[in-house]
Design an enzyme around this catalytic site. Structure first.
Site, PDB file in Angstrom:
ATOM      1  N   ASP A   7       0.842  -1.049  -0.030  1.00  0.00           N
ATOM      2  CA  ASP A   7      -0.006   0.013  -0.177  1.00  0.00           C
ATOM      3  C   ASP A   7       0.849   1.398   0.133  1.00  0.00           C
ATOM      4  OD1 ASP A   7       0.973   0.072   2.745  1.00  0.00           O
ATOM      5  OD2 ASP A   7      -0.878   0.188   3.496  1.00  0.00           O
ATOM      6  N   HIS A   8       0.362   2.555   0.299  1.00  0.00           N
ATOM      7  CA  HIS A   8       1.167   3.582   0.407  1.00  0.00           C
ATOM      8  C   HIS A   8       2.384   3.469   1.299  1.00  0.00           C
ATOM      9  CE1 HIS A   8      -2.094   3.915   3.321  1.00  0.00           C
ATOM     10  NE2 HIS A   8      -1.340   4.819   4.048  1.00  0.00           N
ATOM     11  N   CYS A  64       3.441  -3.526   3.746  1.00  0.00           N
ATOM     12  CA  CYS A  64       2.457  -2.365   4.326  1.00  0.00           C
ATOM     13  C   CYS A  64       3.339  -1.783   5.372  1.00  0.00           C
ATOM     14  CB  CYS A  64       1.206  -2.836   4.673  1.00  0.00           C
ATOM     15  SG  CYS A  64       1.085  -4.011   6.112  1.00  0.00           S
ATOM     16  N   GLY A  65       2.701  -0.632   6.194  1.00  0.00           N
ATOM     17  CA  GLY A  65       3.025  -0.348   7.406  1.00  0.00           C
ATOM     18  C   GLY A  65       3.972  -1.290   8.310  1.00  0.00           C
ATOM     19  N   THR A  66       3.140  -2.207   8.604  1.00  0.00           N
ATOM     20  CA  THR A  66       3.615  -3.118   9.765  1.00  0.00           C
ATOM     21  C   THR A  66       3.919  -4.635   9.165  1.00  0.00           C
ATOM     22  OG1 THR A  66       1.370  -3.846   9.888  1.00  0.00           O
ATOM     23  CG2 THR A  66       2.138  -2.154  11.310  1.00  0.00           C
ATOM     24  N   GLY A  67       3.452  -4.794   8.051  1.00  0.00           N
ATOM     25  CA  GLY A  67       3.338  -6.292   7.342  1.00  0.00           C
ATOM     26  C   GLY A  67       2.383  -6.985   7.785  1.00  0.00           C
ATOM     27  N   ILE A  68       1.621  -6.793   8.901  1.00  0.00           N
ATOM     28  CA  ILE A  68       0.332  -7.156   9.333  1.00  0.00           C
ATOM     29  C   ILE A  68      -0.705  -7.419   8.553  1.00  0.00           C
ATOM     30  CG2 ILE A  68      -1.021  -7.748  11.278  1.00  0.00           C
ATOM     31  CD1 ILE A  68       1.078  -6.178  13.274  1.00  0.00           C
ATOM     32  N   GLY A  69      -1.216  -6.214   8.037  1.00  0.00           N
ATOM     33  CA  GLY A  69      -2.402  -6.260   7.395  1.00  0.00           C
ATOM     34  C   GLY A  69      -2.326  -7.102   6.042  1.00  0.00           C
ATOM     35  N   HIS A  97      11.413 -24.071   7.623  1.00  0.00           N
ATOM     36  CA  HIS A  97      10.486 -24.953   8.562  1.00  0.00           C
ATOM     37  C   HIS A  97       9.153 -24.719   7.969  1.00  0.00           C
ATOM     38  CE1 HIS A  97      12.892 -25.458  12.455  1.00  0.00           C
ATOM     39  NE2 HIS A  97      13.790 -25.801  11.151  1.00  0.00           N
ATOM     40  N   ARG A 131      10.918 -33.748   8.226  1.00  0.00           N
ATOM     41  CA  ARG A 131       9.827 -33.494   9.575  1.00  0.00           C
ATOM     42  C   ARG A 131       8.923 -32.499   9.296  1.00  0.00           C
ATOM     43  NH1 ARG A 131      13.961 -31.184  11.576  1.00  0.00           N
ATOM     44  NH2 ARG A 131      13.536 -29.392  13.249  1.00  0.00           N
ATOM     45  N   HIS A 132       9.287 -31.426   8.419  1.00  0.00           N
ATOM     46  CA  HIS A 132       8.096 -30.288   8.299  1.00  0.00           C
ATOM     47  C   HIS A 132       7.285 -30.626   7.394  1.00  0.00           C
ATOM     48  CE1 HIS A 132      10.893 -28.191  11.228  1.00  0.00           C
ATOM     49  NE2 HIS A 132      11.769 -28.345  10.242  1.00  0.00           N
TER      50      HIS A 132
HETATM   51  C1  RB5 Z   1      -1.603   2.384   6.797  1.00  0.00           C
HETATM   52  O1  RB5 Z   1      -1.620   3.288   7.412  1.00  0.00           O
HETATM   53  C2  RB5 Z   1      -1.389   1.116   7.607  1.00  0.00           C
HETATM   54  O2  RB5 Z   1      -2.385   0.739   8.581  1.00  0.00           O
HETATM   55  C3  RB5 Z   1      -1.141  -0.354   6.743  1.00  0.00           C
HETATM   56  O3  RB5 Z   1       0.028  -0.117   6.074  1.00  0.00           O
HETATM   57  C4  RB5 Z   1      -0.711  -1.707   7.355  1.00  0.00           C
HETATM   58  O4  RB5 Z   1       0.242  -1.196   8.171  1.00  0.00           O
HETATM   59  C5  RB5 Z   1      -1.756  -2.332   8.005  1.00  0.00           C
HETATM   60  O5  RB5 Z   1      -1.521  -3.346   8.489  1.00  0.00           O
END
Ligand code: RB5
Length: 145
Positions: A7-8, A64-69, A97, A131-132
Site C-alpha cells: 500500500d502507500h 505495508c506499514g507493519t506487514g501485518i495487514g 520449516h 519432518r516439516h
Molecule cells: C496504513 O496506515 C497501515 O495501517 C497499513 O499500511 C498496515 O500497516 C496495516 O496493517
C-alpha cells in the site's frame, strides 16, 4: 516470478525490492500500489495473493506499514503461506520449516538494510523438508473454512 505488492505505507520499500530483484535477475510482477498516495492494502494484497495461489507466481513479497495487514490478507488464500518477518532469522526459518511462499514486511518497523537481509534470506533459503513436510501439508488440509 515474484509477486510484489504494497500500500502507500510500503511503497518505497516495494520500489527498493524491484531494484533488488532486477540486480539479481529475478522476474517480478508489480500488483501496486503505483504511488505513495493513501490506499487500502487489501486491494493489492488480494490480487497478488491470487497469483501465488494459482501458481502464476512462485513467491510473493508484500509490504505495508507493519506487514501485518498484507499478511492477514495473504493467509486467507488457498496455498499461500505468508510469514511476517522483522528479523533475518525469522525469514530463514520461515523457509526452512514453513516453506513460506510469501514474505511480508513493515516499512514503518524496520530499516531497509534489515529488510534487504530478510528478503535475501527469503529468496535464497530452501525448504528443509523432512519432518516439516507433514506439518506444512496439515496447514492446508486441516481448515475450518
Ligand atoms: C496504513 O496506515 C497501515 O495501517 C497499513 O499500511 C498496515 O500497516 C496495516 O496493517
Amino acid at each position: 516470478m515474484v509477486a510484489i505488492a504494497s500500500d502507500h505505507a510500503g511503497f518505497h520499500f516495494k520500489e527498493n525490492v524491484k531494484m533488488l530483484l532486477e540486480e539479481r535477475g529475478i522476474e517480478y510482477k508489480d500488483f501496486g500500489a503505483h504511488t505513495d498516495e493513501r490506499s487500502d492494502y487489501p486491494d493489492f494484497a488480494h490480487t497478488a495473493s491470487e497469483s501465488v495461489s494459482r501458481g502464476e507466481c512462485e513467491r510473493g513479497i508484500f509490504i505495508c506499514g507493519t506487514g501485518i495487514g498484507v499478511g492477514i490478507v495473504a493467509n486467507k488464500h488457498i496455498g499461500v503461506r505468508a510469514a511476517m518477518c522483522q528479523i533475518p532469522e525469522a525469514a530463514r526459518l520461515s523457509r526452512l520449516h514453513n516453506n513460506a511462499n510469501v514474505l511480508t514486511i513493515g516499512e514503518r518497523l524496520i530499516d531497509w538494510e534489515t529488510a534487504r537481509e530478510i528478503i535475501e534470506l527469503f529468496l535464497d533459503t530452501k525448504f528443509e523438508g523432512g519432518r516439516h513436510v507433514t506439518r506444512v501439508e496439515k496447514i492446508h488440509t486441516l481448515t475450518s473454512l
